[in-house]
Design an enzyme around this catalytic site. Structure first.
Site, PDB file in Angstrom:
ATOM      1  N   GLY A  16      21.529  63.632  58.156  1.00 28.22           N
ATOM      2  CA  GLY A  16      20.468  62.633  58.219  1.00 28.22           C
ATOM      3  C   GLY A  16      21.059  61.241  58.265  1.00 28.22           C
ATOM      4  N   GLY A  19      18.772  53.441  57.434  1.00 29.78           N
ATOM      5  CA  GLY A  19      19.185  52.072  57.696  1.00 29.78           C
ATOM      6  C   GLY A  19      20.425  51.655  56.941  1.00 29.78           C
ATOM      7  N   LYS A  38      27.147  61.837  50.939  1.00 25.68           N
ATOM      8  CA  LYS A  38      26.227  60.713  51.092  1.00 25.68           C
ATOM      9  C   LYS A  38      27.035  59.424  51.133  1.00 25.68           C
ATOM     10  CE  LYS A  38      22.400  58.389  48.685  1.00 25.68           C
ATOM     11  NZ  LYS A  38      21.485  58.461  47.515  1.00 25.68           N
ATOM     12  N   ASP A 128      11.878  57.863  41.920  1.00 25.89           N
ATOM     13  CA  ASP A 128      11.738  57.916  43.380  1.00 25.89           C
ATOM     14  C   ASP A 128      11.427  59.344  43.819  1.00 25.89           C
ATOM     15  OD1 ASP A 128      11.631  56.924  45.957  1.00 25.89           O
ATOM     16  OD2 ASP A 128      13.789  57.088  46.308  1.00 25.89           O
TER      17      ASP A 128
END
Length: 436
Positions: A16, A19, A38, A128
């Site tokens: 994935g 931005g 990540k 989140d």
């Protein structure tokens, strides 16, 4: 980036991209396994976010939370190395199916709450929670990920404001008004996800970020049954309590909402049975097992440790590396091997490699497996009952082994193993289906 390296990890493909960075599927040559990496670009304003996330996730070891393996920096780009989980995010699942069967939705929410209850017990608020941050593994187990906005008590280093950085449709009203978020904010977010799973509609509508935030802060969320008339009263009451505007009107904790969903699932099972579905009991139990954490003997950590010990090329460094991937296990193992029980070996054992050399592969493996088992048993009543079952199994195997030797029976080891697992079904039922 396929074929390139980030640290020692070989990039296989891009999972994935956003931005501020990307997530890659990579191969760890040292432990021969796939991982998810990540990254954030070095010019991104949230560069400090990864260090913040690493400090928090390294303390969390739970089957409903994706495990952190490593962290580092490559060419001025920070990165985190996570366990790679085969499956899809809840967002991807909802994009395919729009809404889910109520039982499946409740089981997903319950699994998420189990992970959150564990995090909350250690003082961590996620802040989140949203479908894109819930991974549904191929075995159906939901796993929480991305603790980049999480908070812990006394944390003054949070890089972003959750109200501004989180996804507006799932952000709790108190965060929007500038209050400091806590566990109740996570419960609200789970409630909005469950709402979406059973109705196929967002709990908070709006065509712009401003409109969504304004509605979340001031408008009462419509009852789920107004969006899907098949939503029953019991499930609707659970959802509406979770998404109450006032945090004090929500469930006191994630464990409380999880308990409410367990009650709902139990009633759903009874209703299916009353309708004469001959397969309902088996299907319910299988769903319950899939939504539970893996039995410790099948966990990734134990599988990796067993694979290394049984390998012909096993070395103390490989076993040490596998154990070091689990920060909590490493600390507990070193603490245990330095107790009086191991005092006969003399001196302080301050590294895993030294423990392997002094105690041997088998001893370190057995200690690690025992510690992992104890870590999994968080339900005290379940722990007591399962401990009794395991002690009985071990005692039975010892008696069988002694009897077989005295009677000169061949394959004494096979007799011992068969005796030990004579009640394996009962042990597994105690672990997977304790609530039933």
């Amino acid at each position: 980036m396929s074929g390139q390296l980030i640290g020692r990890f070989e990039i296989l493909s891009e999972i994935g991209k956003g931005g501020q960075g990307a997530v890659y599927l990579a191969h760890d040559p040292q432990l021969d396994r796939r991982v998810a990496i990540k990254t954030l670009r070095n010019f991104a304003p949230g560069t400090g976010q990864l260090a913040h996330e690493a400090r928090i996730v390294s303390k969390l070891q739970h089957p409903n939370i994706i495990a952190l393996y490593d962290s580092g920096e490559h060419r001025n780009t920070p990165y985190l190395v996570y366990a790679y989980v085969e499956g899809e995010t809840l967002a991807q699942l909802l994009k395919r199916k729009k809404n889910l069967p109520f039982v499946q939705a409740a089981e997903i929410a319950r699994g998420v709450l189990e992970g959150l209850a564990y995090a909350h017990s250690r003082g961590v608020s996620h802040l989140d929670i949203k479908p894109a941050n819930i991974m549904i593994a191929d075995n159906g187990i939901p796993m929480v990920m991305d603790f980049g906005l999480a908070r812990v008590p006394g944390d003054q280093e949070q890089p972003h404001d959750p109200a501004l950085s989180g996804t507006p449709r799932y952000v709790a009203p108190e965060l929007i008004s500038g209050q400091r978020g806590d566990f109740q904010a996570d419960i609200y977010s789970v409630g909005t996800m469950l709402y979406e799973m059973v109705t196929g509609k967002f709990a908070v509508g709006g065509d712009s970020v401003y409109e969504v935030l304004n509605r979340a802060a001031h408008d009462k969320i419509a009852a789920p049954s107004t969006r899907n008339e098949q939503v029953d009263e019991k499930l609707e009451s659970i959802i509406l309590k979770a998404v109450a505007k006032n945090p004090e009107e929500r469930y006191p904790g994630a464990a409380d909402m999880k308990q409410a969903l367990q009650g709902y699932l139990g009633e759903a099972h009874e209703a299916a049975t009353a309708q004469g579905d001959e397969h309902s009991t088996l299907e319910f139990l299988l769903r319950r097992m899939r939504s539970k954490k893996d039995f410790p003997a099948l966990s990734n950590s134990i599988s990796e440790i067993n694979r290394i010990v049984s390998s012909e090329s096993a070395s103390s460094s490989k076993l040490a590396s596998a154990i070091l991937q689990d920060f909590a296990l490493t600390n507990k193992l070193l603490k245990l091997v330095n107790t009086a029980s191991y005092g006969q070996f003399g001196g302080t054992i301050n590294t895993i490699s030294k423990a392997v050399v002094i105690l041997g592969f088998e001893s370190v493996r057995n200690i690690a497996m025992t510690l992992i088992l104890l870590e999994f048993l968080q339900n005290k009543a379940q722990a007591v009952q399962l401990k009794d079952e395991i002690i009985q199994a071990i005692f039975s195997s010892m008696v069988a082994a002694q009897l077989s030797v005295g009677r000169k029976i061949r394959d004494a080891e096979e007799v011992m193993v068969c005796s030990m697992f004579h009640n394996l079904g009962k042990i597994l039922a105690t672990f997977y289906l304790f609530d039933e």
